[in-house]
Write a protein that holds these residues in place. Structure first.
Motif, PDB file in Angstrom:
ATOM      1  N   ASP A 579       6.864  11.025   3.585  1.00 54.85           N
ATOM      2  CA  ASP A 579       5.580  11.364   3.037  1.00 54.85           C
ATOM      3  C   ASP A 579       4.969  12.136   4.180  1.00 54.85           C
ATOM      4  O   ASP A 579       4.584  11.532   5.320  1.00 54.85           O
ATOM      5  N   GLN A 581       2.013  13.084   4.309  1.00 57.64           N
ATOM      6  CA  GLN A 581       0.682  12.597   4.418  1.00 57.64           C
ATOM      7  C   GLN A 581       0.655  11.320   5.007  1.00 57.64           C
ATOM      8  O   GLN A 581      -0.481  10.633   5.083  1.00 57.64           O
ATOM      9  N   ALA A 708      -4.271  15.623  -1.916  1.00 59.61           N
ATOM     10  CA  ALA A 708      -4.405  14.967  -0.669  1.00 59.61           C
ATOM     11  C   ALA A 708      -5.022  15.547   0.694  1.00 59.61           C
ATOM     12  O   ALA A 708      -5.852  15.223   1.197  1.00 59.61           O
ATOM     13  N   CYS A 741      -9.114  11.474  -4.657  1.00 61.29           N
ATOM     14  CA  CYS A 741      -8.274  10.656  -3.953  1.00 61.29           C
ATOM     15  C   CYS A 741      -7.669   9.375  -4.995  1.00 61.29           C
ATOM     16  O   CYS A 741      -7.278   8.321  -4.638  1.00 61.29           O
ATOM     17  N   ASP A 744      -4.729   6.723  -3.947  1.00 58.87           N
ATOM     18  CA  ASP A 744      -4.934   6.574  -2.537  1.00 58.87           C
ATOM     19  C   ASP A 744      -5.963   5.548  -1.969  1.00 58.87           C
ATOM     20  O   ASP A 744      -6.937   5.909  -2.024  1.00 58.87           O
ATOM     21  N   SER A 747      -7.900   6.655   1.321  1.00 55.04           N
ATOM     22  CA  SER A 747      -8.917   7.698   0.847  1.00 55.04           C
ATOM     23  C   SER A 747     -10.202   7.428  -0.102  1.00 55.04           C
ATOM     24  O   SER A 747     -11.305   7.815  -0.044  1.00 55.04           O
TER      25      SER A 747
END
Length: 931
Positions: A579, A581, A708, A741, A744, A747
């Motif tokens: 990933d 991110q 993201a 977000c 996630d 976040s």
């Protein structure tokens, strides 16, 4: 009303930006602020040069009417011939020019920005010429002020500040030989020959390229004389390292000799070295076998093995001798009683403290030992087992006390094996003939010693310390080559591939590189030869790795270049599937960067560099991911975040410039890079630049629907809104961030923190607390999954503490702020502590605990790792002014008030911090009137 004239100009009234109907009306405002009083005809000539006198006067009257409408009407004074600004109505950057010495480096740099940067009127040469004239005037004045401040700093021995001020000055006047000479003189005091050469070379190039001249003979002679003095300085003769290698008996005898020779002063001995080197074993041997040599001895062992209460022995000893310590009260708060107890008991006979593993006992507990030693007890011996991570800071304060003659102090480096083994191997490697084995006894030496990896580790460490082993690398390579000659082709191939991969990998991954081979038997053989070891891969699975960097470097170099290319290419492709991110340890990032150089495309190299930059920037700004990796810990301890980030930024920019194909594929990478640099500029205080980067990237992300990256941009903009007091922007960005977000959790936790802060600032206190509590719950869930976001937890707790402070709920505020500090201390994170210490100082002020206020302010200065501006700068400097005034330092108080006012110019509108500053100023004024 405040006018910002250096850099992009702006005018604000009570914190709200003033807007103008026409650009000429704004230009008129700036001219009046600078000129103070000026004739109507002069203004008309500069703003309407193409009009006749009557038309120009009419246009000026219209512009004045619109200016009065935008400002308080009493601000502009006029009569038939002249126009001026009423005294005290408008403050500006110009107010800070006369006394620049009170400002910090970041504020000084803002005053050095060009006058009215980017502001001009199309076709108005008279006005634009006036702007340029003022720009040159203020730059010359600014440089003169910098030189004056540098001279004062030099006289007071502030060499670092002297160099910083002169470096700032020469960046604005790079052709000025006088500044260059002063800078070279300041650098000579530090012995910084490389910077001196760089300064002279830059000056010479500038003069030749732009003016066609060489530096003056005086400048050249000064440079040559400085160069000769520094270049001819004698170097210290290196000692034979074999004479520094002690066995266990010698180490023990040395310590006992120090104890036997003890005078009335306390004796501190620090046994330091790597884990497993035998530090605790030596300490235990002295305690077990030789206590009778210490005389009448009272022994107290403070051990990290008692994790919950390392000072357990102290409680027992104290009770035995009549001191009742309270186990429910922190030892730090009982340190005075402990120091008095030890002073009394030490007079009756020697008292010995064994402090086992200082880094686990904790730095806060070291405060107790500092107070004990400061009480000057007689017959006290302290033996400390220390680790390289904490040794440096402990040695500094112990060394300072020893320099003052208050204690005796000795640091002893413990090596990982005894005299016989180390002596035999070192003599052989160094080529020392005395009692040394013959070259054909290589294998016997390895069998008799603790193994090749152990010897390599110890010798490499000595080499890093510069102990005279100039040719150590070559000699060790000879020994490793002797071993490699005994390996089969398949074993060599395995060693080369594992060395190229350079991380612990599973057997299945290894089989992807070597097909159709029975590897298990060969791997076991290599492990028995001390060349391979079982390890754990980054995903937690069992893996294989080469035992030592020196062995790994040898087999990596011996591998053909094409093999390095193909193995690196396959491993890099596998790594980039993770990933983008996500966060990876710096060790993995650096390995991928090495792989990219050997087997990656330019696009792949850019991506892996950006991954590393993202890790550093996010760790720098918010302290996550958890700082557990050795690379991050080193950056954290040395405080080189900015230097490392800027170095990496330059590398990425160079990679982008090398790309010659279709740049469409690079746009997502360019956006990620732009967002990260924006984040970094915000943290270093370059707000305009950081905001531009983040807002531009946010627009691009919204077009591409990259949620993201959009979330990261919004996070940075929220941090900006918090520091500049922009509650409306914070609320809007916080809501957008929560929407982006989805899914996630990390976040979402950040978004809830931002939303909670925004709600609390707008008056919805309970709603704000609710959102912050939800943020903490998410972080707790992540922690249960093994993800410890220590710094983020600290920031959420500190936000809850700030809400309590605003309500003057000192009890709740203290609870939350102490929790925040605990999170940072547990995570060994120093960055961000100064933010919490500022709030702790404000808490102490509310509680009227002025000793606590002074202590908290000193902690801010100790842990400061960012630029203090905006609301934090206002509060910090206001409290410093109050503290200075209480200590009778009137000049210091005045300087901090000025710095607080300058910090207030970063705010977009007036907030609580400015009200607090006004109240502090009023209190100080009343004190002066009474005094």
């Amino acid at each position: 009303m405040y006018a910002r004239l250096f850099g992009p100009p702006s005018l604000s009234f009570r914190g709200e930006p003033v807007t103008f109907s026409f650009k000429k009306v704004e230009a008129l405002a700036y001219m009046l602020i600078v000129e103070e009083s000026v004739s109507r005809s002069w203004l008309a000539q500069h703003l309407w040069p193409d009009k006749d006198e009557r038309s120009g006067a009419k246009n000026l009257r219209n512009a004045l009417y619109q200016l009065r409408s935008a400002l308080d009407r009493s601000t502009i004074l006029s009569n038939n011939s002249r126009i001026s600004i009423a005294q005290g109505k408008i403050r500006s950057d110009l107010d800070f020019l006369p006394d620049m010495g009170v400002l910090g480096d970041r504020d000084l740099k803002r005053l050095g920005l060009p006058f009215l940067e980017g502001f001009y009127l199309d076709g108005m040469e008279e006005f634009n010429q006036w702007v340029q004239t003022q720009r040159d005037h203020f730059r010359e004045l600014y440089v003169k002020k910098l030189i004056s401040q540098a001279e004062k700093a030099s006289l007071s021995g502030e060499d670092e500040r002297t160099i910083a001020l002169l470096t700032n000055a020469i960046s604005l006047a790079p052709w000025d030989e006088e500044i260059a000479k002063k800078l070279m003189g300041a650098l000579e005091k530090q012995g910084n020959l490389s910077r001196i050469v760089e300064t002279y070379a830059a000056l010479s190039a500038r003069l030749r390229n732009e003016m066609g001249i060489d530096p003056s003979p005086e400048t050249t002679d000064l440079y040559k004389s400085i160069f000769q003095r520094l270049d001819s300085m004698p170097t210290h003769k290196r000692r034979d390292p074999s004479k520094d290698l002690w066995g266990r008996d010698n180490e023990k005898a040395q310590i006992l000799k120090l104890i036997a020779e003890q005078d009335e002063r306390p004796l501190c001995i620090s046994l330091w070295g790597a884990e497993g080197s035998g530090r605790t074993a030596i300490l235990n041997r002295i305690l077990r076998d030789h206590s009778d040599m210490m005389g009448k001895s009272l022994v107290c062992r403070i051990s990290h093995q008692n994790r919950d209460n390392p000072w357990q022995d102290l409680y027992q000893v104290a009770r035995r001798y009549g001191l009742n310590l309270k186990e429910d009260v922190p030892l730090k708060e009982q340190s005075k009683e402990i120091a008095n107890f030890i002073s009394i008991r030490a007079q009756e006979g020697r008292m010995t403290f064994f402090l086992d593993e200082m880094r686990f006992i904790g730095q806060d507990d070291m405060v107790i030992m500092k107070k004990v030693l400061s009480s000057n007890p007689e017959n006290l011996t302290v033996l400390m087992v220390d680790h390289p991570e904490t040794f440096g800071s402990n040695e500094r304060w112990l060394g300072a006390m020893a320099a003052e003659g208050r204690i005796r102090y000795k640091a002893i480096k413990i090596l990982p094996f005894g005299a016989r083994e180390c002596g035999i191997f070192c003599r052989h490697v160094l080529g020392i003939a005395e009692d040394g084995p013959l070259p054909d006894e290589d294998e016997l030496i390895y069998e008799e010693t603790l193994g090749l990896p152990v010897c390599l580790s110890a010798l490499s460490e000595l080499y890093a310390l510069g102990k005279g082993l100039e040719h150590l690398g070559d000699r060790l390579e000879f020994s490793i080559r002797a071993i490699s000659n005994r390996l089969s082709p398949l074993q060599i191939e395995l060693m080369e591939i594992l060395s190229i991969i350079d991380e612990p990998i599973s057997l299945n991954t290894l089989k992807e590189h070597i097909k159709d081979k029975d590897l298990e038997k060969e791997l076991v053989t290599l492990e028995r030869m001390d060349l391979l070891k079982a390890d754990i891969s980054f995903d937690g699975n069992a893996a294989l790795a080469v035992v030592h960097p020196q062995i790994r470097a040898f087999f990596r170099r011996s591998a053909p270049q094409l093999k390095r290319h193909f193995v690196s290419q396959r491993m890099l492709a596998k790594s980039l599937k993770r990933d983008p991110q996500g966060f990876y340890s710096p060790t993995l990032c650096l390995r991928d960067i090495t792989r990219g150089k050997e087997g990656g495309s330019l696009e792949q190299q850019i991506e892996i560099h950006i991954r590393y930059l993202r890790l550093l920037v996010r760790s720098r700004c918010e302290g996550f991911p958890p700082i557990e990796d050795g690379v991050l810990k080193k950056v954290e301890q040395t405080g080189t975040w900015t230097k490392e980030i800027e170095r990496l930024t330059v590398q990425i920019q160079a990679l982008f410039h090398r790309f010659v194909g279709d740049r469409i594929s690079l746009r997502p990478l360019e956006s990620r890079f732009q967002a990260l640099t924006g984040f970094h500029w915000l943290w270093t205080g370059d707000l305009e630049r950081g905001k531009r980067h983040l807002t531009k990237t946010l627009e691009e992300c919204q077009e591409r629907r990259d949620s993201a990256l959009a979330t990261e941009c919004l996070h940075g903009l929220c941090l900006l809104a918090i520091r500049t007091g922009d509650e409306d922007l914070l609320a809007r960005y916080g809501e957008d961030m929560e929407r982006f977000c989805e899914g996630d959790q990390l976040s979402r936790s950040i978004a809830l923190r931002m939303k909670g802060v925004a709600m609390a600032r707008k008056g919805s206190i309970e709603e704000g607390r609710k959102n912050l509590s939800l943020s903490l719950e998410i972080l707790e869930d992540l922690r249960n999954l093994g993800q410890r976001y220590s710094s983020l937890s600290a920031m959420v707790e500190s936000s809850m503490g700030k809400i309590a402070l605003d309500s003057e709920d000192t009890v709740s505020a203290e609870v939350h702020l102490k929790r925040a500090l605990t999170w940072l201390q547990k995570g060994e994170i120093h960055q961000g502590r100064w933010v919490i210490h500022i709030m702790m100082a404000y808490l102490m002020w509310l509680k009227k605990d002025f000793n606590g206020l002074s202590e908290s302010l000193s902690q801010v200065k100790t842990h400061k790792d960012g630029v203090i501006f905006g609301n934090l700068g206002v509060i910090f400097n206001a409290l410093c002014a109050y503290d200075c005034h209480g200590k009778g330092d009137m000049d210091g108080a005045t300087g901090h008030i000025k710095r607080a006012r300058f910090s207030g110019t970063w705010l977009v509108k007036r907030d609580r911090s400015m009200d607090f500053l006004d109240s502090i100023e009023d209190q100080l004024l009343k004190r002066r009137e009474k005094g």
